[in-house]
Design a protein around this motif. Sequence first.
Motif, PDB file in Angstrom:
ATOM      1  N   UNK A   1      34.847  36.806  47.840  1.00 37.18           N
ATOM      2  CA  UNK A   1      34.242  36.796  45.851  1.00 37.18           C
ATOM      3  C   UNK A   1      35.010  37.149  45.343  1.00 37.18           C
ATOM      4  N   UNK A   2      35.460  36.817  44.135  1.00 41.08           N
ATOM      5  CA  UNK A   2      35.289  37.489  42.852  1.00 41.08           C
ATOM      6  C   UNK A   2      35.315  37.930  41.733  1.00 41.08           C
ATOM      7  N   UNK A   3      34.795  39.250  41.453  1.00 43.12           N
ATOM      8  CA  UNK A   3      33.683  39.585  40.677  1.00 43.12           C
ATOM      9  C   UNK A   3      34.463  40.068  39.604  1.00 43.12           C
ATOM     10  N   UNK A   4      34.118  39.284  38.142  1.00 39.22           N
ATOM     11  CA  UNK A   4      34.352  39.614  36.810  1.00 39.22           C
ATOM     12  C   UNK A   4      34.411  41.324  36.039  1.00 39.22           C
ATOM     13  N   UNK A   5      34.522  42.161  36.244  1.00 33.73           N
ATOM     14  CA  UNK A   5      34.057  43.728  36.904  1.00 33.73           C
ATOM     15  C   UNK A   5      34.831  43.975  35.884  1.00 33.73           C
ATOM     16  N   UNK A   6      36.548  43.949  35.200  1.00 36.32           N
ATOM     17  CA  UNK A   6      37.479  44.642  34.662  1.00 36.32           C
ATOM     18  C   UNK A   6      36.842  45.122  32.938  1.00 36.32           C
ATOM     19  N   UNK A   7      37.310  46.231  33.026  1.00 36.90           N
ATOM     20  CA  UNK A   7      36.473  47.018  31.936  1.00 36.90           C
ATOM     21  C   UNK A   7      36.949  47.140  30.565  1.00 36.90           C
ATOM     22  N   UNK A   8      38.552  45.236  31.191  1.00 36.01           N
ATOM     23  CA  UNK A   8      39.209  45.428  29.353  1.00 36.01           C
ATOM     24  C   UNK A   8      39.754  44.065  30.192  1.00 36.01           C
ATOM     25  N   UNK A   9      40.221  42.972  29.159  1.00 40.15           N
ATOM     26  CA  UNK A   9      39.848  41.521  29.133  1.00 40.15           C
ATOM     27  C   UNK A   9      41.895  41.499  29.728  1.00 40.15           C
ATOM     28  N   UNK A  10      42.397  42.507  29.668  1.00 42.67           N
ATOM     29  CA  UNK A  10      43.829  42.284  29.723  1.00 42.67           C
ATOM     30  C   UNK A  10      43.879  42.636  31.575  1.00 42.67           C
ATOM     31  N   UNK A  11      42.522  43.280  31.553  1.00 47.01           N
ATOM     32  CA  UNK A  11      43.092  44.323  33.238  1.00 47.01           C
ATOM     33  C   UNK A  11      41.952  43.112  34.776  1.00 47.01           C
ATOM     34  N   UNK A  12      42.074  41.729  34.006  1.00 43.59           N
ATOM     35  CA  UNK A  12      41.271  40.989  34.819  1.00 43.59           C
ATOM     36  C   UNK A  12      41.767  39.786  34.555  1.00 43.59           C
ATOM     37  N   UNK A  13      40.418  38.584  35.231  1.00 44.52           N
ATOM     38  CA  UNK A  13      41.128  36.922  35.504  1.00 44.52           C
ATOM     39  C   UNK A  13      40.138  36.527  33.907  1.00 44.52           C
ATOM     40  N   UNK A  14      38.611  37.291  33.720  1.00 45.00           N
ATOM     41  CA  UNK A  14      37.923  37.114  32.930  1.00 45.00           C
ATOM     42  C   UNK A  14      36.953  36.037  32.963  1.00 45.00           C
ATOM     43  N   UNK A  15      36.854  36.037  34.897  1.00 50.23           N
ATOM     44  CA  UNK A  15      36.540  34.704  35.239  1.00 50.23           C
ATOM     45  C   UNK A  15      36.098  35.376  36.295  1.00 50.23           C
ATOM     46  N   UNK A  16      34.234  34.629  37.307  1.00 39.08           N
ATOM     47  CA  UNK A  16      34.016  35.411  38.629  1.00 39.08           C
ATOM     48  C   UNK A  16      34.698  33.664  39.439  1.00 39.08           C
ATOM     49  N   UNK A  17      35.271  34.826  40.781  1.00 36.88           N
ATOM     50  CA  UNK A  17      35.618  33.674  41.531  1.00 36.88           C
ATOM     51  C   UNK A  17      35.186  33.594  43.263  1.00 36.88           C
ATOM     52  N   UNK A  18      35.806  32.486  43.390  1.00 38.54           N
ATOM     53  CA  UNK A  18      35.157  31.893  44.633  1.00 38.54           C
ATOM     54  C   UNK A  18      36.132  31.544  45.634  1.00 38.54           C
ATOM     55  N   UNK A  19      35.688  31.769  46.904  1.00 46.25           N
ATOM     56  CA  UNK A  19      36.756  31.290  48.119  1.00 46.25           C
ATOM     57  C   UNK A  19      36.293  31.438  49.635  1.00 46.25           C
ATOM     58  N   UNK A  20      36.893  31.214  50.326  1.00 48.51           N
ATOM     59  CA  UNK A  20      37.384  31.591  52.062  1.00 48.51           C
ATOM     60  C   UNK A  20      38.439  32.587  52.247  1.00 48.51           C
ATOM     61  N   UNK A  21      38.427  33.206  53.122  1.00 48.62           N
ATOM     62  CA  UNK A  21      39.107  33.746  54.047  1.00 48.62           C
ATOM     63  C   UNK A  21      39.650  33.559  55.410  1.00 48.62           C
ATOM     64  N   UNK A  22      40.377  33.678  56.104  1.00 50.74           N
ATOM     65  CA  UNK A  22      41.216  33.675  57.845  1.00 50.74           C
ATOM     66  C   UNK A  22      41.500  34.844  58.172  1.00 50.74           C
ATOM     67  N   UNK A  23      41.495  35.646  58.913  1.00 47.68           N
ATOM     68  CA  UNK A  23      42.393  36.878  59.345  1.00 47.68           C
ATOM     69  C   UNK A  23      43.147  36.400  61.038  1.00 47.68           C
TER      70      UNK A  23
ATOM     71  N   UNK B   1      47.863  37.189  60.278  1.00 46.24           N
ATOM     72  CA  UNK B   1      48.638  37.530  58.806  1.00 46.24           C
ATOM     73  C   UNK B   1      47.331  36.863  58.270  1.00 46.24           C
ATOM     74  N   UNK B   2      46.729  37.568  56.831  1.00 44.27           N
ATOM     75  CA  UNK B   2      45.468  37.042  56.587  1.00 44.27           C
ATOM     76  C   UNK B   2      45.896  36.211  55.582  1.00 44.27           C
ATOM     77  N   UNK B   3      44.268  34.996  54.640  1.00 44.98           N
ATOM     78  CA  UNK B   3      45.057  33.897  54.848  1.00 44.98           C
ATOM     79  C   UNK B   3      43.867  33.942  53.430  1.00 44.98           C
ATOM     80  N   UNK B   4      43.617  33.766  52.178  1.00 48.65           N
ATOM     81  CA  UNK B   4      42.822  33.641  51.457  1.00 48.65           C
ATOM     82  C   UNK B   4      43.100  32.771  50.175  1.00 48.65           C
ATOM     83  N   UNK B   5      41.748  31.494  49.824  1.00 48.75           N
ATOM     84  CA  UNK B   5      42.178  30.946  49.372  1.00 48.75           C
ATOM     85  C   UNK B   5      40.378  30.707  47.681  1.00 48.75           C
ATOM     86  N   UNK B   6      41.877  31.261  46.590  1.00 47.76           N
ATOM     87  CA  UNK B   6      40.086  30.856  46.108  1.00 47.76           C
ATOM     88  C   UNK B   6      40.319  30.696  44.514  1.00 47.76           C
TER      89      UNK B   6
END
Length: 269
Positions: A134-156, A168-173
């Motif tokens: 999970x990627x959370x839209x927590x950036x304190x400035x628009x230039x510091x993040x995606x400006x959207x939440x994100x979801x995906x999955x990881x495998x290691x 290896x670690x792999x993530x698709x989000x």
Amino acid sequence: MKSTISKISIGLLASMSFCVASAAEKPNSKDLAQEIANPLTTMVIVPIQTEYNDNIGPEDDGTRTTIFVQPIIPIELNEDWNLITRTILPIIQQDDIFPGAGSQSGIGDISESLFFSPTEPTDNGWIMGYGPYVQLDTASDDYLGFDEHGIGGSFIALTVDGPRTYGFLATQYYSAEGSIGDSYSNFFIQPFYDYTTEGAMTIELTSESNYNWNEDQWSIPLTITASQYFEVSGQPILFGGGFKYWLESAPGDPEGLSLNLNLYLLFPK
């Protein structure tokens, strides 16, 4: 997102640990130094990684310093399964990342990975973990993040061969607002190879690479670091640093050579 950056970064289980030892045997300094190479450790580890990049933006005028605080907290679910939580909090200071952008400082997007991992390795010695991202839209400035939440999955997946730990670690989000993946769809892969010396120094070669599906663009940095184990007032730590060289840079990525410093706080059971 550079999950290491990650490395993240990142960033990456006592019952799945790197050494074969009696349960009553206290880990020595070499064992603890090698533990940082295991992203699925059942030891609480708090990596704090500082990375400096320049040559950012279309005119290569931008600079960025990022501190990644990445606590790794294991939870024993039962005798067969562990849950490892990995949080990445980026603290960013950047200047002139593109013409007219000025300066920004604050926190970026916080990401959270949950790895469900069997307590026993496979028959051929591989340790596995997989779960949601999970990627959370927590950036304190628009230039510091995606400006959207994100979801995906990881495998290691990783294995240990004497002083060597590799895997290896792999993530698709994806962006999670509007149409899934409409704003961004990224694939992150981090192969790693670690060697721990008898003197309790861990040397790591890794690449925290990202592929942007929407732009058909790779970002491929190659990183080498060295971290030495020691204790401060009884607190086990590793401290070191290294270099990152960008083999392939997407628009907005750094170019050339980057520098990083790494501090790991270890909390053995």
